[in-house]
Design a protein around this motif. Structure first.
Motif, PDB file in Angstrom:
ATOM      1  N   ASP A 249      -3.468   5.969  -6.264  1.00 45.54           N
ATOM      2  CA  ASP A 249      -3.308   6.144  -4.817  1.00 45.54           C
ATOM      3  C   ASP A 249      -1.875   6.483  -4.431  1.00 45.54           C
ATOM      4  O   ASP A 249      -1.624   6.926  -3.312  1.00 45.54           O
ATOM      5  CB  ASP A 249      -3.747   4.873  -4.075  1.00 45.54           C
ATOM      6  CG  ASP A 249      -5.251   4.692  -4.103  1.00 45.54           C
ATOM      7  OD1 ASP A 249      -5.967   5.698  -4.274  1.00 45.54           O
ATOM      8  OD2 ASP A 249      -5.709   3.544  -3.960  1.00 45.54           O
ATOM      9  N   ARG A 250      -0.933   6.282  -5.336  1.00 38.28           N
ATOM     10  CA  ARG A 250       0.466   6.616  -5.047  1.00 38.28           C
ATOM     11  C   ARG A 250       0.748   8.099  -5.198  1.00 38.28           C
ATOM     12  O   ARG A 250       1.778   8.586  -4.754  1.00 38.28           O
ATOM     13  CB  ARG A 250       1.391   5.837  -5.991  1.00 38.28           C
ATOM     14  CG  ARG A 250       1.245   4.329  -5.956  1.00 38.28           C
ATOM     15  CD  ARG A 250       2.198   3.609  -5.039  1.00 38.28           C
ATOM     16  NE  ARG A 250       3.551   4.040  -5.055  1.00 38.28           N
ATOM     17  CZ  ARG A 250       4.517   3.551  -5.824  1.00 38.28           C
ATOM     18  NH1 ARG A 250       4.252   2.606  -6.699  1.00 38.28           N
ATOM     19  NH2 ARG A 250       5.736   3.993  -5.721  1.00 38.28           N
TER      20      ARG A 250
ATOM     21  N   ALA B 134      -1.505   9.533 -13.288  1.00 39.11           N
ATOM     22  CA  ALA B 134      -1.147   8.166 -12.913  1.00 39.11           C
ATOM     23  C   ALA B 134      -1.259   7.219 -14.099  1.00 39.11           C
ATOM     24  O   ALA B 134      -0.402   6.351 -14.285  1.00 39.11           O
ATOM     25  CB  ALA B 134      -2.051   7.693 -11.773  1.00 39.11           C
ATOM     26  N   THR B 135      -2.276   7.403 -14.912  1.00 36.41           N
ATOM     27  CA  THR B 135      -2.449   6.561 -16.096  1.00 36.41           C
ATOM     28  C   THR B 135      -1.284   6.759 -17.056  1.00 36.41           C
ATOM     29  O   THR B 135      -0.721   5.793 -17.571  1.00 36.41           O
ATOM     30  CB  THR B 135      -3.783   6.881 -16.792  1.00 36.41           C
ATOM     31  OG1 THR B 135      -4.848   6.624 -15.879  1.00 36.41           O
ATOM     32  CG2 THR B 135      -3.969   6.045 -18.044  1.00 36.41           C
TER      33      THR B 135
ATOM     34  N   ASP C 294      -0.382   3.376  -9.861  1.00 34.43           N
ATOM     35  CA  ASP C 294      -1.654   3.410  -9.141  1.00 34.43           C
ATOM     36  C   ASP C 294      -1.942   4.858  -8.721  1.00 34.43           C
ATOM     37  O   ASP C 294      -1.070   5.506  -8.133  1.00 34.43           O
ATOM     38  CB  ASP C 294      -1.557   2.505  -7.910  1.00 34.43           C
ATOM     39  CG  ASP C 294      -2.837   2.401  -7.125  1.00 34.43           C
ATOM     40  OD1 ASP C 294      -3.813   3.116  -7.436  1.00 34.43           O
ATOM     41  OD2 ASP C 294      -2.880   1.590  -6.181  1.00 34.43           O
TER      42      ASP C 294
ATOM     43  N   ARG D 232       0.821  -1.212   0.000  1.00 38.35           N
ATOM     44  CA  ARG D 232       0.000   0.000   0.000  1.00 38.35           C
ATOM     45  C   ARG D 232       0.857   1.265   0.000  1.00 38.35           C
ATOM     46  O   ARG D 232       0.500   2.261  -0.602  1.00 38.35           O
ATOM     47  CB  ARG D 232      -0.940  -0.017   1.208  1.00 38.35           C
ATOM     48  CG  ARG D 232      -1.894   1.140   1.203  1.00 38.35           C
ATOM     49  CD  ARG D 232      -3.086   0.905   2.047  1.00 38.35           C
ATOM     50  NE  ARG D 232      -2.793   0.869   3.454  1.00 38.35           N
ATOM     51  CZ  ARG D 232      -3.721   0.778   4.379  1.00 38.35           C
ATOM     52  NH1 ARG D 232      -4.977   0.696   4.039  1.00 38.35           N
ATOM     53  NH2 ARG D 232      -3.397   0.739   5.637  1.00 38.35           N
TER      54      ARG D 232
ATOM     55  N   CYS E 233      -5.679  11.030 -11.614  1.00 40.53           N
ATOM     56  CA  CYS E 233      -5.909   9.787 -12.369  1.00 40.53           C
ATOM     57  C   CYS E 233      -5.267   9.840 -13.747  1.00 40.53           C
ATOM     58  O   CYS E 233      -4.670   8.864 -14.209  1.00 40.53           O
ATOM     59  CB  CYS E 233      -7.398   9.500 -12.484  1.00 40.53           C
ATOM     60  SG  CYS E 233      -8.116   8.908 -10.946  1.00 40.53           S
TER      61      CYS E 233
END
Length: 123
Positions: free
Chosen positions: A101-102, A93-94, A99, A9, A90
Motif C-alpha cells: 500500500d506504500r 514491495a516484497t 507494505d 497508514r 506486490c
C-alpha cells in the motif's frame, strides 16, 4: 459511533483516528471490530475502482467499443492490466520489504507508460 485507530497508514510514523457512524446499535448484530474491518475493505474496493476508472482508463473517457462483446473484451483488458500492475507492485514491495500500500498505483502507471513509450522498450 465507532472510533478506532489505523496505525501509520501514510508511512510517516503517525496513526489516524477513524470515526465510523452507523445506524446499527446492537453489538450482537455487528460487533464494532467487524464494522471497522468491513469499512476498511469497502475503501480497498473503492480504491481499486478509482485506479481502473481514473488512472488506467483516464478521467472522462468512455469505452471505445461499440458492441457488447467488444465492451466485455475491453473491460477484461483493463482488469488484466490492473491485475498485472498490482502484481508488479506486490513483487516490488516484497523485494523492498515494505507494505504494498506504500507504493502508489498512479505513479506506477506513469512509470510503466513512460517505459512502454521508450524506443528502447521491447515487449
Amino acid at each position: 459511533m465507532i472510533e478506532y485507530e489505523v496505525p501509520d497508514r501514510q508511512g510517516d510514523g503517525t496513526g489516524e483516528l477513524i470515526a465510523l457512524i452507523t445506524t446499527i446499535t446492537d453489538p450482537r448484530q455487528a460487533p464494532a471490530a467487524a464494522l471497522a474491518h468491513a469499512y476498511h475493505e469497502r475503501w480497498e474496493h473503492e480504491t481499486g475502482n478509482r485506479q481502473l476508472k481514473t488512472y488506467l482508463r483516464g478521467p472522462g473517457r468512455v469505452l471505445r467499443s461499440q458492441s457488447p462483446d467488444m465492451v466485455r473484451q475491453e473491460l477484461y483488458g483493463y482488469l488484466l492490466t490492473h491485475y498485472a500492475i498490482s502484481a508488479l507492485i506486490c513483487q516490488a514491495a516484497t523485494e523492498a520489504d515494505i507494505d504494498p500500500d506504500r507504493i502508489k498505483f498512479k505513479r506506477t502507471v506513469r512509470i510503466i507508460r513512460r517505459r512502454a513509450a521508450d524506443p528502447a522498450f521491447s515487449p
